[in-house]
Design an enzyme around this catalytic site. Sequence first.
Site, mmCIF file in Angstrom:
data_model
loop_
_atom_site.group_PDB
_atom_site.id
_atom_site.type_symbol
_atom_site.label_atom_id
_atom_site.label_comp_id
_atom_site.label_asym_id
_atom_site.label_seq_id
_atom_site.Cartn_x
_atom_site.Cartn_y
_atom_site.Cartn_z
ATOM 1 N N LYS A 159 58.321 39.289 36.067
ATOM 2 C CA LYS A 159 57.602 40.316 36.810
ATOM 3 C C LYS A 159 56.294 39.727 37.330
ATOM 4 O O LYS A 159 55.299 39.633 36.621
ATOM 5 C CB LYS A 159 57.305 41.505 35.886
ATOM 6 C CG LYS A 159 57.114 42.854 36.633
ATOM 7 C CD LYS A 159 56.023 42.859 37.634
ATOM 8 C CE LYS A 159 54.708 43.301 37.104
ATOM 9 N NZ LYS A 159 53.695 43.442 38.223
ATOM 10 N N GLU B 220 33.253 41.204 32.417
ATOM 11 C CA GLU B 220 33.955 40.221 33.252
ATOM 12 C C GLU B 220 33.944 40.709 34.700
ATOM 13 O O GLU B 220 34.351 41.839 34.992
ATOM 14 C CB GLU B 220 35.391 40.024 32.777
ATOM 15 C CG GLU B 220 36.093 38.912 33.530
ATOM 16 C CD GLU B 220 37.504 38.650 33.032
ATOM 17 O OE1 GLU B 220 37.985 37.516 33.196
ATOM 18 O OE2 GLU B 220 38.120 39.584 32.494
#
Length: 436
Positions: free
Chosen positions: A116, A326
């Site tokens: 995927k 982040e």
Amino acid sequence: LIKMIGERALVLNRLAEIIEKNRDDLIALEVFEVGKTWSEADGDITEAIDFLKYYARDILRVGVSERVGHVPGEVSLYHYRPRGVTAVIAPWNFPLAILTGMVSAAIVTGNTVVMKPAEQSTIIAWKLMEMLQEAGCPKGVVNFLPGLGEDVGAYLVDHKDVATISFTGSKAVGLDILNKASTVRPGQKSLKRCIIEMGGKNAVIIDSDADLDEAVAGVIYSAFAFQGQKCSAASRIVVLDSIYDRFLDRLVEAAKSLHVGPGSDPKSFYTAVIDEESQKRILSMIESAKSTSRMVFQGEVPPTGYYVPHTIFADVQPDADIAHQELFGPVLAVIRAKDIDEAIHIVNSVEYGLTGGIYSRSPNNIERARQEIEVGNLYINRSITGALVNRHPFGGYKMSGLGSKTGGPDYLKQYMEPRVSTENTMRRGFAPSEES
């Protein structure tokens, strides 16, 4: 078994040859699909080749039985067997290398794969599927299943027949996968193993005796190459007080020299971020940071496209949002530290532990960094991105990941289960066949 292992390794080596033959086309495709510059795309393609060749060699070491114990009258063999179906859920930022590494590790150890890819890099993933078929990978061993992560990825994580989940992506999704994989579904026959990489908030220490020529160049590349869209990218620079102003001045001047434009233009140091959602998120965080930190530089970008100007904040407090969250973009926080003790403390104060670095001429401070900085990959007097397979096995800990390092001697073992067979060889007499 040895024959099967050899056949799997042969498929990986053939795939490496096919990728190498199509190298230029694949580079151009990455420039087009995910906005890499030519050099960054080339690095991704060559890393995919390195993964294939390394795992094809390493399975010949890991895959054979090893005798343990060596007790007279007994033969105990330690060996591995495949775990079963592996769900590979890959990111877009290294669309061929990471995907190829995870898929090849799973199939060379005897598993089947549902692949995927990230929705932003589906085309390059389909090219990998085509090349796997060309390399002779048997039908049904690797199965291409594109789609949205919240739909396809969630279905795979929950499925009772998936034995291993190999994921690279955000912390939020990684933690959700770990949580859901711990639930045993009706008909499930084994506990799910998760190999999870979740990013970082990576820091570089600039010691008082650092070579500033090397340090500035290394920080610029570590922070801004590929728009800062690397889990290993530098986003915090911790500078000792005695050298802080000199380093900051030179860093800003170096940042002014970067050319930002289309990835297809060889002059471009970096280009647009992956999509509009990322652009808006990063720009919003930059605006928020202006209220707590001093913005000392912001570059110029083209007026159209999902560009984010490379931005440097100075005098950032270690507990500021921009020093903890982040960003995954070309934004750098410069933090002042009074000495090496405080610098190491600041580096370790975040929840992530992926990469880190230090520029120093002091053997004592270098050794302290080696022993005390809490990261999976520490780089000394060089940039903190660009890990090479086998030379720099890659992966972090804390909230940066779970599992052994890619491109390292333990990685393949995660896709297998260890087994031991023990035989008593002190048989007495002779057992004839029934026919006789």
